[in-house]
Enzyme design. Structure first.
Site, short mmCIF file in Angstrom:
data_model
loop_
_atom_site.label_atom_id
_atom_site.label_comp_id
_atom_site.label_asym_id
_atom_site.label_seq_id
_atom_site.Cartn_x
_atom_site.Cartn_y
_atom_site.Cartn_z
N PRO A 1 -24.61 -7.02 -11.63
CA PRO A 1 -24.53 -7.37 -10.21
C PRO A 1 -24.97 -6.26 -9.26
CG PRO A 1 -22.59 -8.17 -11.37
CD PRO A 1 -23.35 -7.29 -12.35
N CYS A 2 -24.85 -5.00 -9.69
CA CYS A 2 -25.25 -3.89 -8.82
C CYS A 2 -26.72 -3.51 -8.99
CB CYS A 2 -24.36 -2.67 -9.05
SG CYS A 2 -24.27 -2.11 -10.77
#
Length: 306
Positions: free
Chosen positions: A258-259
């Site tokens: 997600p990052c």
């Protein structure tokens, strides 16, 4: 609460971090530092940017965050060349690039504003060490020679690089260098690091930090020795690990996190499903490295030797 002390040396690829008792004595600290080089008594221990002979022995206490240097030479001869002029003096090996540059600018009568647009480059190379690097890390010999050259960070107008370099000098990143990752180099916009996995292997990453910190980074597994993308059959595997390190996703050009800049595109659901893993510019590059490190500690990871 224990405290961290940071040690640089010609013998290390990256900064070593010692976790010490708050009441540690200078003698014990010296012994701990010598253990990093196999208790080789040819090494001396020097305080950052200090010239006094007594050094560690003169300290009443060991301060948290202290920066030290291990080297086999007491002094290094430093030469700086600029605009047809050449100056020289001896420094302790624990002297920072920042201090050498300030000395050179003062002796060469370079104004503060002009000096801000210059940086030291090791003669005969394209190596431009960060300002907090100790000169002793750059040589095992008795001398160093630098050219004072224009800084691309100024003329290239790249504030994102300046922010990243500042984050790389902060305690959270440096503390991670103790056991979780190894910092190799920054060749803007790419940061090269290796993450330590549960089975002890080091997984190299080439991280694209363009637009940092407002834009998330994106990374590809990297063979640091060969300076090329890591062979896909050498990617970490096993359960969740294979989801993040998936060479078939995006042709192996990013990590499925997600990052990660590439991965977050089209995954709006991650904003509420994995809020702690959504890129946070305030946490910076350490957030990304921590996320990868956590994945590589999974018990689903298939040992490299298997």
């Amino acid at each position: 609460m224990n405290q961290y002390v940071f040690v640089q040396s010609e013998a290390f690829e990256s900064i070593e971090v010692l976790d010490l008792d708050p009441h540690v004595t200078p003698a014990t600290l010296f012994d701990r530092c010598l253990s990093l080089v196999g208790h080789d008594t040819a090494y001396g221990l020097y305080l950052e940017d200090r010239d006094d002979v007594e050094g560690l022995d003169a300290l009443a206490e060991i301060a948290a965050g202290m920066r030290l240097h291990l080297h086999r030479r007491r002094h290094l001869s430093v030469t700086v060349c600029y605009a047809g002029h050449q100056i020289q003096r001896d420094f302790r090996p624990g002297t920072t690039i920042r201090r050498v540059k300030r000395w050179a600018a003062r002796l060469l009568s370079i104004s503060v504003s002009d000096a801000a647009e210059l940086m030291l480059q090791v003669e005969g190379s394209d190596q431009r060490p960060d300002e907090d690097i100790h000169i002793g890390t750059l040589t095992q010999d008795c001398g160093l020679k630098f050219d004072l050259v224009p800084s691309p960070r100024i003329n290239g107008a790249q504030p994102d690089e300046a922010v990243l370099r500042r984050h790389l000098s902060e305690g959270r990143f440096i503390a991670g260098c103790q056991r979780r990752w190894t910092y190799h180099t920054l060749e803007w916009p790419h940061l090269f690091v290796s993450i330590t996995a549960r089975d002890g292997r080091r997984v190299g990453l080439k991280i694209d930090c363009s637009g940092y910190p407002n834009q998330p980074p994106t990374a590809v597994p990297w063979d640091q020795a060969r300076r090329q993308p890591l062979s896909q059959n050498a990617w970490p595997k096993g359960g969740r690990v294979s989801l993040v390190f998936n060479p078939r996703w995006q042709s192996g050009t990013a990590l499925y996190l997600p990052c990660d800049r590439t991965a977050i595109a089209g995954h709006g659901n991650w904003l509420h499903e994995h809020p702690s893993l959504i890129w946070d510019p305030k946490r910076g590059i350490t957030q990304y490295l921590e996320a990868v490190h956590e994945v590589l500690q999974s018990h689903e990871l298939i040992d490299e030797a298997a």
